[in-house]
Design a protein around this motif. Structure first.
Motif, PDB file in Angstrom:
ATOM      1  N   ARG A  57       0.866  -1.167   0.000  1.00 12.54           N
ATOM      2  CA  ARG A  57       0.000   0.000   0.000  1.00 12.54           C
ATOM      3  C   ARG A  57       0.904   1.218   0.000  1.00 12.54           C
ATOM      4  O   ARG A  57       2.101   1.125   0.058  1.00 12.54           O
ATOM      5  N   GLY A  58       0.282   2.357  -0.204  1.00 15.06           N
ATOM      6  CA  GLY A  58       1.065   3.594  -0.369  1.00 15.06           C
ATOM      7  C   GLY A  58       1.025   3.987  -1.835  1.00 15.06           C
ATOM      8  O   GLY A  58       1.353   3.168  -2.706  1.00 15.06           O
ATOM      9  N   ALA A  59       0.651   5.218  -2.123  1.00 16.17           N
ATOM     10  CA  ALA A  59       0.398   5.612  -3.510  1.00 16.17           C
ATOM     11  C   ALA A  59       1.530   5.257  -4.478  1.00 16.17           C
ATOM     12  O   ALA A  59       1.297   4.587  -5.485  1.00 16.17           O
ATOM     13  N   PRO A  60       2.783   5.664  -4.224  1.00 16.63           N
ATOM     14  CA  PRO A  60       3.840   5.281  -5.179  1.00 16.63           C
ATOM     15  C   PRO A  60       4.081   3.777  -5.245  1.00 16.63           C
ATOM     16  O   PRO A  60       4.265   3.205  -6.317  1.00 16.63           O
ATOM     17  N   ARG A 102      -7.496  -0.086  -6.717  1.00 13.32           N
ATOM     18  CA  ARG A 102      -7.823   0.909  -5.679  1.00 13.32           C
ATOM     19  C   ARG A 102      -8.038   2.252  -6.377  1.00 13.32           C
ATOM     20  O   ARG A 102      -7.264   2.624  -7.268  1.00 13.32           O
ATOM     21  N   CYS A 178      -0.241   8.342   9.097  1.00 11.49           N
ATOM     22  CA  CYS A 178      -0.214   7.185   8.219  1.00 11.49           C
ATOM     23  C   CYS A 178       1.229   6.743   7.967  1.00 11.49           C
ATOM     24  O   CYS A 178       2.123   6.975   8.789  1.00 11.49           O
ATOM     25  N   THR A 180       4.246   6.966   5.075  1.00  8.96           N
ATOM     26  CA  THR A 180       4.685   7.539   3.796  1.00  8.96           C
ATOM     27  C   THR A 180       6.181   7.287   3.612  1.00  8.96           C
ATOM     28  O   THR A 180       6.877   8.103   3.019  1.00  8.96           O
ATOM     29  N   ALA A 184       5.859   2.676   1.731  1.00 16.85           N
ATOM     30  CA  ALA A 184       4.800   3.230   0.878  1.00 16.85           C
ATOM     31  C   ALA A 184       5.334   3.604  -0.502  1.00 16.85           C
ATOM     32  O   ALA A 184       4.593   4.121  -1.335  1.00 16.85           O
ATOM     33  N   THR A 190       8.168   9.723   1.190  1.00 16.15           N
ATOM     34  CA  THR A 190       7.855  11.106   0.836  1.00 16.15           C
ATOM     35  C   THR A 190       7.827  11.967   2.097  1.00 16.15           C
ATOM     36  O   THR A 190       8.856  12.534   2.464  1.00 16.15           O
ATOM     37  N   GLN A 217      -1.548   2.087   9.908  1.00 14.15           N
ATOM     38  CA  GLN A 217      -0.298   2.236   9.156  1.00 14.15           C
ATOM     39  C   GLN A 217       0.753   2.952  10.016  1.00 14.15           C
ATOM     40  O   GLN A 217       1.950   2.716   9.872  1.00 14.15           O
ATOM     41  N   ALA A 257       0.274  12.188   0.250  1.00  6.91           N
ATOM     42  CA  ALA A 257      -0.893  12.476  -0.590  1.00  6.91           C
ATOM     43  C   ALA A 257      -1.176  11.287  -1.481  1.00  6.91           C
ATOM     44  O   ALA A 257      -0.251  10.579  -1.901  1.00  6.91           O
ATOM     45  N   ASP A 258      -2.428  11.112  -1.765  1.00  5.52           N
ATOM     46  CA  ASP A 258      -2.833  10.089  -2.730  1.00  5.52           C
ATOM     47  C   ASP A 258      -3.290  10.714  -4.034  1.00  5.52           C
ATOM     48  O   ASP A 258      -3.151  10.105  -5.093  1.00  5.52           O
ATOM     49  N   ASN A 268      -5.827  12.277   1.179  1.00  2.83           N
ATOM     50  CA  ASN A 268      -4.830  11.517   1.914  1.00  2.83           C
ATOM     51  C   ASN A 268      -5.553  10.657   2.939  1.00  2.83           C
ATOM     52  O   ASN A 268      -6.772  10.711   3.072  1.00  2.83           O
ATOM     53  N   LYS A 269      -4.779   9.839   3.673  1.00  5.19           N
ATOM     54  CA  LYS A 269      -5.381   8.921   4.634  1.00  5.19           C
ATOM     55  C   LYS A 269      -6.392   9.594   5.538  1.00  5.19           C
ATOM     56  O   LYS A 269      -6.165  10.713   6.011  1.00  5.19           O
ATOM     57  N   PHE A 338      -9.888   7.506   2.971  1.00  4.78           N
ATOM     58  CA  PHE A 338      -9.221   8.784   2.741  1.00  4.78           C
ATOM     59  C   PHE A 338     -10.166   9.935   3.053  1.00  4.78           C
ATOM     60  O   PHE A 338     -11.384   9.741   3.158  1.00  4.78           O
TER      61      PHE A 338
HETATM   62  C1  LIG Z   1       3.503   8.042   0.051  1.00  6.84           C
HETATM   63  S1  LIG Z   1       2.109   7.066   0.362  1.00  6.84           S
HETATM   64  C2  LIG Z   1       0.777   8.134   0.164  1.00  6.84           C
HETATM   65  C3  LIG Z   1      -0.445   7.739   0.969  1.00  6.84           C
HETATM   66  O1  LIG Z   1      -0.872   6.352   0.810  1.00  6.84           O
HETATM   67  C4  LIG Z   1      -1.392   5.891   2.078  1.00  6.84           C
HETATM   68  O2  LIG Z   1      -2.639   5.258   1.954  1.00  6.84           O
HETATM   69  P1  LIG Z   1      -2.744   3.632   2.025  1.00  6.84           P
HETATM   70  O3  LIG Z   1      -1.897   3.172   3.180  1.00  6.84           O
HETATM   71  O4  LIG Z   1      -4.224   3.354   2.212  1.00  6.84           O
HETATM   72  O5  LIG Z   1      -2.237   3.154   0.679  1.00  6.84           O
HETATM   73  C5  LIG Z   1      -1.553   7.161   2.875  1.00  6.84           C
HETATM   74  O6  LIG Z   1      -2.722   7.872   2.470  1.00  6.84           O
HETATM   75  C6  LIG Z   1      -0.302   7.895   2.455  1.00  6.84           C
HETATM   76  O7  LIG Z   1      -0.265   9.199   2.892  1.00  6.84           O
END
Ligand SMILES: CSC[C@H]1O[C@H](OP(=O)(O)O)[C@H](O)[C@@H]1O
Length: 384
Positions: A57-60, A102, A178, A180, A184, A190, A217, A257-258, A268-269, A338
């Motif tokens: 998980r994590g946007a990148p 997602r 969260c 990052t 992630a 980030t 997270q 950020a997502d 974002n989360k 989010f």
């Molecule tokens: C650099 S990760 C960006 C973002 O992704 C996380 O969400 P998730 O754990 O549900 O994938 C979180 O919103 C991070 O800030």
């Protein structure tokens, strides 16, 4: 073709993605911080499930994992009696499928769009499916390698900017939400990358991390990374964040950020919006740190961002849904993964190309102008 793709050069337990051509392993983040278990991902279907089920998980990280899951599928296809159009159609259909895993993080669809462009360009230059597949694999691998440099640039830009904005020249206390970090992304992170940069410069006194319910997270992943890197850290409950800010022990808040809309509204989360409201009330700078692949210029504001809603089990059962039931059966649940923080609550947006601030008395950002100033390709929602 590189037979062994070196990533960040060292084996470490914080590597969310392990890749060499034809082989992809993802760290099962559902098992952290107790167990470090890698799952072999053979194809894009396995990639889809790994993203959807938050193995990764994590946007990148989800964008890169998606791209590489299709790269290993292609690398292991063997000889196929396909036409060029068959190859293009196959890649486009699998990318479209991966994007559906997602909905909120734009990095996933941004990567799919860029990879689709690579495939179409390769079609113009070459006439064999193998050549098109080769172009795809190399482009997907490039995303893995580029991400770490991107994150280190974000870290450096963020540390310099935060320092320039505070009266304190060291002993900074920063709060984050969260995860990052390396978990992630492809490495370094980030917002957590900015915290790493502050720490490496000897400027950080304490990193506060929220537990980030319901998936935790923060307590499971960010705390794990901070301990791993020997960064002084304090874990707090999400509900303690406002009281901590009121106590005067937070110099800045920095989050990831997502998806960032053209005006700077940021998804974002869940819980980020709460932090931003509290930061505004307490006069604490609130920073978003993200690569430009998190920007979606096709959206004029955050109103249009699709917010993923996840299983009620993440609230009714402990450990983000993996543990024992803690809420009575039959209770209704609302579980958005989010929220959207409006640009007026964000002090600055830290990117690998520099820091985006608001002009004059504007309450929003001109991100399109920032992106164009670097003559970068404009990021728009996927067109596949
Ligand atoms: C650099 S990760 C960006 C973002 O992704 C996380 O969400 P998730 O754990 O549900 O994938 C979180 O919103 C991070 O800030």
């Amino acid at each position: 073709m590189a037979s062994e793709l070196k990533q960040n050069g060292e084996e470490n337990t914080l590597q969310s993605i392990r890749y060499s051509r034809g082989r992809l392993q993802l760290l099962d983040q559902r098992k952290l911080p107790h167990d470090s278990v890698y799952i072999d991902i053979q194809d894009s279907t396995a990639g889809w499930h790994a993203i959807h089920d938050m193995v990764v998980r994590g946007a990148p990280a989800i964008a890169i994992s998606a791209a590489l899951s299709l790269a290993v599928e292609v690398a292991n296809l063997g000889s196929v009696d396909w036409s060029v159009n068959d190859a293009i159609s196959f890649l486009q259909k699998r990318l479209e499928f991966l994007v559906s895993s997602r909905p909120t993080a734009v990095n996933l669809s941004d990567a799919a769009t860029k990879l689709n462009d690579v495939v179409l360009k390769a079609t113009n230059d070459m006439s064999k499916p193998e050549a098109i597949f080769q172009a795809y694999v190399e482009a997907a691998e490039g995303m893995l390698i580029d991400d770490i440099d991107t994150n280190k640039a974000i870290g450096s830009n963020g540390a310099k900017f935060i320092l320039s904005q505070t009266q304190k020249c060291h002993n900074l206390h920063v709060l984050t939400h969260c995860n990052t970090g390396s978990l992630a992304t492809a490495g370094y992170g980030t917002a957590l990358g900015v915290i790493r940069a502050l720490h490496s410069e000897g400027l950080l006194e304490t990193a506060f991390c929220t537990e980030t319910r319901p998936y935790n997270q923060g307590s499971r992943l960010t705390a794990y990374e901070l301990i791993h890197d020997h960064i002084p850290a304090v874990l707090i409950a999400d509900s303690a964040a406002a009281a901590l800010q009121k106590s005067g022990r937070v110099d800045a808040i920095i989050v990831g950020a997502d998806r960032i809309a053209e005006n700077g509204d940021t998804a974002n989360k869940i819980g980020t919006y709460n932090l931003a409201l509290s930061a505004f009330h307490h006069g604490i700078p609130f920073y978003v740190a993200a690569p430009l692949t998190s920007v979606d210029l096709s959206l004029s504001s955050g109103e249009q961002i699709i917010i993923e809603e996840r299983s009620p089990k993440e609230l009714t059962h402990a450990l983000g849904g993996q543990g024992q039931q803690v809420a009575p059966s039959g209770i209704s649940v609302w579980n958005p993964a989010f929220d959207v923080t409006p640009a007026n609550l964000i002090t600055a947006i830290i990117t690998e190309k520099g820091v985006i601030t608001k002009k004059d008395s504007s309450t929003t950002f001109d991100i399109k102008g920032f992106v164009e100033s670097f003559a970068l390709p404009l990021t728009n929602e996927t067109n596949i």
